[in-house]
Design an enzyme around this catalytic site. Sequence first.
Site, PDB file in Angstrom:
ATOM      1  N   THR A 229       0.844  -1.200   0.000  1.00  0.00           N
ATOM      2  CA  THR A 229       0.000   0.000   0.000  1.00  0.00           C
ATOM      3  C   THR A 229       0.877   1.246   0.000  1.00  0.00           C
ATOM      4  O   THR A 229       0.398   2.337   0.310  1.00  0.00           O
ATOM      5  CB  THR A 229      -0.925   0.024   1.231  1.00  0.00           C
ATOM      6  N   ALA A 230       2.160   1.084  -0.363  1.00  0.00           N
ATOM      7  CA  ALA A 230       3.105   2.201  -0.334  1.00  0.00           C
ATOM      8  C   ALA A 230       3.290   2.768  -1.744  1.00  0.00           C
ATOM      9  O   ALA A 230       2.585   3.699  -2.141  1.00  0.00           O
ATOM     10  CB  ALA A 230       4.434   1.752   0.269  1.00  0.00           C
ATOM     11  N   ARG A 231       4.214   2.189  -2.525  1.00  0.00           N
ATOM     12  CA  ARG A 231       4.450   2.624  -3.895  1.00  0.00           C
ATOM     13  C   ARG A 231       4.801   1.413  -4.752  1.00  0.00           C
ATOM     14  O   ARG A 231       5.604   0.556  -4.342  1.00  0.00           O
ATOM     15  CB  ARG A 231       5.596   3.651  -3.953  1.00  0.00           C
ATOM     16  N   ASP A 255      -2.398  -2.084  -3.737  1.00  0.00           N
ATOM     17  CA  ASP A 255      -3.168  -0.848  -3.871  1.00  0.00           C
ATOM     18  C   ASP A 255      -2.430   0.160  -4.745  1.00  0.00           C
ATOM     19  O   ASP A 255      -2.987   1.192  -5.094  1.00  0.00           O
ATOM     20  CB  ASP A 255      -3.427  -0.243  -2.487  1.00  0.00           C
ATOM     21  N   GLU A 260      -0.488   4.001 -13.145  1.00  0.00           N
ATOM     22  CA  GLU A 260      -1.879   4.050 -12.695  1.00  0.00           C
ATOM     23  C   GLU A 260      -2.675   4.957 -13.613  1.00  0.00           C
ATOM     24  O   GLU A 260      -2.160   5.980 -14.070  1.00  0.00           O
ATOM     25  CB  GLU A 260      -1.940   4.553 -11.248  1.00  0.00           C
ATOM     26  N   HIS A 279      -5.653   2.379  -5.583  1.00  0.00           N
ATOM     27  CA  HIS A 279      -4.880   3.380  -4.833  1.00  0.00           C
ATOM     28  C   HIS A 279      -5.808   4.160  -3.898  1.00  0.00           C
ATOM     29  O   HIS A 279      -5.885   5.390  -3.921  1.00  0.00           O
ATOM     30  CB  HIS A 279      -4.166   4.343  -5.787  1.00  0.00           C
TER      31      HIS A 279
END
Length: 310
Positions: A229-231, A255, A260, A279
């Site tokens: 869920t970071a990058r 995420d 994106e 995201h």
Amino acid sequence: MKSLFIDCNQQLAPVFAHVHRADDPPIAINATPFTSADLPGLLAGYTICLDDHSYLPTEQIAQCPGLRHVVFLGTGAASYMDIRALRELGVTVHTIKGYGDTAVAEHTMALIFACARDIARMDREVRAGTWQPAEGLQLAGKTLSIIGLGGIGREVARIAKGIGMKVIAWSRTPRPEADAAGVSMVDLDTLLACADIVSLHLALNEETRGLLSAERLARIKPGAILVNTARGALVDEQALIAALASGRLRHAGLDVFHAEPLARDHPLARLENVTVTAHAAFRTAEASETLIRRVIDIVRSIIAGAPQPA
């Protein structure tokens, strides 16, 4: 100084209207979709740009001579612009930390549960007419390996310990508070080898880009779950796809992605042992209100000429 919120979406528009006060500096709103090529025209006459999660290519920003500040709504500006190149153009990028630690931690745990119990796949199958109960992974007693023990990582650790998980962590900076939180700090190789679940909570920069390389992914205990869920760029994407396709990794909960939005035909979108979200980890009403308030306060301080943190 004029300010423009270049990509205020339908979710953030009512939050902005609610949080913005009469005595706050005026901020123009753009809710119309645009491409990178539109940026010079869109930002003409503006000194401050508020950016939710739109790409700001250096080539286009170089054509915005009046722009001096970008206030990015979050911490991951490096995924959407070249911060160093913009600085050389005289544009300062401001980021916001800590506004959504609880929201991101809760979303992380939601992905961990979803991956461990194969919830998304069973949902798809039941809706398609297939009734096939899947055997899940019981989390109590399992080892959660946290990469990055900042605010989000610490909150994930707190929740995970509450459901009976063992938590170990590796962080780029010393975390003396880890012992008091019941978290054991270990080296990165040990963390990967012991993990039942690996969860990423690092900022993206030149030191962390590609941190989970093919070599490091191969060190993760077979059958483990990876949650990010970071990058997206923290992980070698092709190596991740290969590990999931071979079954070496049991499941991934993602995420964030290298590009994106995630394309419908992207391999990660086609693998059954991948659970994806858009995201959205930081998207709660509480986090959004805190975020917008802090964004407006940064704009106010810029206009007032107050010193800004590096």
